[in-house]
Scaffold this motif. Structure first.
Motif, PDB file in Angstrom:
ATOM      1  N   THR A 140      50.438  36.817  42.996  1.00 51.45           N
ATOM      2  CA  THR A 140      49.942  38.174  42.743  1.00 51.45           C
ATOM      3  C   THR A 140      48.807  38.584  43.679  1.00 51.45           C
ATOM      4  OG1 THR A 140      50.650  38.215  40.426  1.00 51.45           O
ATOM      5  CG2 THR A 140      48.858  39.694  41.035  1.00 51.45           C
ATOM      6  N   PRO A 141      47.731  37.751  43.831  1.00 53.24           N
ATOM      7  CA  PRO A 141      46.647  38.165  44.744  1.00 53.24           C
ATOM      8  C   PRO A 141      47.130  38.399  46.174  1.00 53.24           C
ATOM      9  CG  PRO A 141      45.961  36.316  43.365  1.00 53.24           C
ATOM     10  CD  PRO A 141      47.431  36.473  43.180  1.00 53.24           C
ATOM     11  N   LYS A 142      48.109  37.597  46.631  1.00 56.17           N
ATOM     12  CA  LYS A 142      48.609  37.754  47.997  1.00 56.17           C
ATOM     13  C   LYS A 142      49.422  39.045  48.143  1.00 56.17           C
ATOM     14  CE  LYS A 142      48.793  32.752  48.662  1.00 56.17           C
ATOM     15  NZ  LYS A 142      49.665  31.572  48.907  1.00 56.17           N
ATOM     16  N   LEU A 143      50.149  39.399  47.086  1.00 61.19           N
ATOM     17  CA  LEU A 143      50.963  40.610  47.149  1.00 61.19           C
ATOM     18  C   LEU A 143      50.124  41.880  47.089  1.00 61.19           C
ATOM     19  CD1 LEU A 143      54.069  39.752  44.913  1.00 61.19           C
ATOM     20  CD2 LEU A 143      54.069  40.220  47.364  1.00 61.19           C
ATOM     21  N   ILE A 144      49.161  41.933  46.162  1.00 59.84           N
ATOM     22  CA  ILE A 144      48.386  43.170  46.005  1.00 59.84           C
ATOM     23  C   ILE A 144      47.353  43.319  47.121  1.00 59.84           C
ATOM     24  CG2 ILE A 144      48.731  43.140  43.518  1.00 59.84           C
ATOM     25  CD1 ILE A 144      45.850  42.336  43.142  1.00 59.84           C
ATOM     26  N   GLY A 145      47.022  42.208  47.813  1.00 59.33           N
ATOM     27  CA  GLY A 145      46.146  42.289  48.983  1.00 59.33           C
ATOM     28  C   GLY A 145      44.775  42.849  48.671  1.00 59.33           C
ATOM     29  N   ASP A 146      44.361  43.908  49.367  1.00 56.45           N
ATOM     30  CA  ASP A 146      43.025  44.459  49.172  1.00 56.45           C
ATOM     31  C   ASP A 146      42.981  45.571  48.132  1.00 56.45           C
ATOM     32  OD1 ASP A 146      44.529  46.130  50.731  1.00 56.45           O
ATOM     33  OD2 ASP A 146      43.059  46.349  52.351  1.00 56.45           O
ATOM     34  N   ARG A 147      44.036  45.709  47.345  1.00 54.89           N
ATOM     35  CA  ARG A 147      43.976  46.614  46.186  1.00 54.89           C
ATOM     36  C   ARG A 147      43.332  45.865  45.016  1.00 54.89           C
ATOM     37  NH1 ARG A 147      48.866  48.320  48.573  1.00 54.89           N
ATOM     38  NH2 ARG A 147      49.002  50.580  48.886  1.00 54.89           N
ATOM     39  N   PRO A 148      42.685  46.590  44.091  1.00 61.00           N
ATOM     40  CA  PRO A 148      41.898  45.907  43.051  1.00 61.00           C
ATOM     41  C   PRO A 148      42.708  45.368  41.884  1.00 61.00           C
ATOM     42  CG  PRO A 148      41.679  48.271  42.811  1.00 61.00           C
ATOM     43  CD  PRO A 148      42.477  48.051  44.065  1.00 61.00           C
ATOM     44  N   ASN A 149      43.927  45.874  41.663  1.00 63.75           N
ATOM     45  CA  ASN A 149      44.670  45.461  40.474  1.00 63.75           C
ATOM     46  C   ASN A 149      46.169  45.740  40.638  1.00 63.75           C
ATOM     47  OD1 ASN A 149      44.958  48.325  39.868  1.00 63.75           O
ATOM     48  ND2 ASN A 149      42.844  48.224  39.147  1.00 63.75           N
TER      49      ASN A 149
END
Length: 398
Positions: free
Chosen positions: A137-146
């Motif tokens: 999940t963190p890798k997919l959303i990247g620099d978006r917060p959620n």
């Protein structure tokens, strides 16, 4: 009575025995509906629908990626598939969010591509287990917060790819608040509880891009008309924001909210209204411990002593979690281009501009905030306006 769902024939017989005086034709209509309601409803939708306003979504910031993709991506994909089978469809209006591309500082009225194809993400989440999804999940959303902002951007890509020959438009509202004018000023049906807070980590000079809900509705209706009648050659994106037309920063808004709560206090206020903006993590943690959690624990101890169920600590912890998820949005400002929104405004007749008003340049923030607080009292907390003098006395005791 036995927990099973009765079939259509049984439903019909029950209704008939209860409603002997109802016209026979109406009963036959009920029988037909009960026989295969899903198929008949689907046929009616496909044959009779002229316009779709797609507003359904999960708006939880802490939702899992799987659930957020299912609601904001897969569901959009399925609705578009249904829409492609509607011969009378004139327009498909998709409601997104102004923060779908919040990783950018300046956001244009265009659909930004995602690093990974939406179809690949939707397909892979069908078979990946939860542990793997949580890891990626963190890798997919990247620099978006959620996951919310990420999947709303994903939904826009789905709309662009699955639209085929449909007339489609996308609307991006910012933070949606109480009504400005309709059905009456200050109507509101939800509140996350900021009246309990004494300090919040926020940048006072950051723009509070709040937009009244009736403004969003008016723009949505106008976009539906323009898309169906003028049939633009490409998918147009409309930003429904206030910061570029009529900016109000968080510091000014906070001051107005506090001043209004002093003028129009709540009957069962937990504490006297006060708020301070902090700008670093240490101060925030200190204020949360001293000004939020400690008083909540003391108040719950008092509730226990008086034989009541403690509730404030649980409420405060939930509220602080919500506020921590909002920190990203109250510490930054964005610039949204509004060329399409302004174009649409100019396309409306003077009468339509009045009836479907979405020009926030006319919005008086002080008046709006006062109506917002009144709306919280009247429509959310169901408080009687005649009780304001007594509420002021309660405020003095606090």
């Amino acid at each position: 009575s036995n927990g099973t769902r009765p079939d259509g024939e049984r439903v019909y017989s029950i209704i008939r025995s209860r409603l002997q005086k109802v016209d026979e034709k109406k009963l036959l209509g009920i029988k037909r509906t009960c026989s295969n309601p899903i198929k008949e409803d689907m046929q009616e939708l496909l044959s009779c629908t002229n316009i779709i306003f797609h507003c359904a979504a999960t708006v939880r910031f802490d939702d899992t990626l799987r659930h957020a993709v299912q609601l904001n991506g897969t569901a959009t994909q399925k609705l578009l598939l249904m829409a492609s089978q509607m011969p009378k469809l004139e327009a498909f209006i998709h409601i997104s969010t102004a923060f779908s591309n919040c990783n950018l500082k300046h956001i244009d009225e265009v659909i930004y591509p995602c690093p990974v194809e939406p179809k690949k993400i939707i397909d892979s989440l069908e078979w990946l287990d939860d542990a793997i999804i949580d890891e990626i999940t963190p890798k997919l959303i990247g620099d978006r917060p959620n996951t919310y902002t990420y999947t709303k951007a994903l939904g826009e890509m789905v709309v662009q790819q699955e639209s085929e020959n449909m007339n489609i438009a996308i609307i991006r509202p910012s933070i949606v608040g109480a009504t400005w004018q309709e059905p009456f000023p200050g109507w509101v049906d939800n509140l996350n509880g900021p009246r309990y807070l004494r300090a919040i980590k926020a940048t006072p000079m950051a723009v509070a891009d709040l937009i009244p809900v009736d403004t969003v509705v008016n723009l949505t209706l106008a976009v539906g008309w323009y898309t169906a009648v003028h049939r633009p050659k490409s998918t147009l994106v409309y930003h429904c924001t206030s910061g570029n037309f009529n900016p109000c920063n968080w510091g000014k808004m906070g001051f107005q909210i506090l001043a209004t709560f002093e003028k129009i206090p709540l009957e069962r206020a937990f504490r006297r209204p006060y708020a301070d903006f902090t700008t670093n993590n240490f101060t925030t943690q200190y204020r949360n411990a001293v000004s939020h959690r400690a008083p909540a624990i003391i108040y719950d101890f008092y509730l226990r002593l008086t034989g009541r169920k403690p509730r404030m600590t649980k409420l405060m912890n939930r509220l602080l979690r919500t506020v921590s998820m909002m920190e990203y949005f109250v510490n930054q400002s964005w610039e949204w281009s509004t060329y399409n929104t302004e174009m649409l405004m100019s396309e409306l007749s003077p009468e339509d501009q009045r009836v479907f008003n979405f020009d926030v340049r006319q919005l008086n923030w002080l008046e709006y905030i006062e109506n917002y607080v009144l709306g919280v009292k009247k429509y959310l907390l169901k408080e009687d306006m005649a009780g304001i003098p007594e509420a002021k006395q309660h405020l003095k005791r606090l």
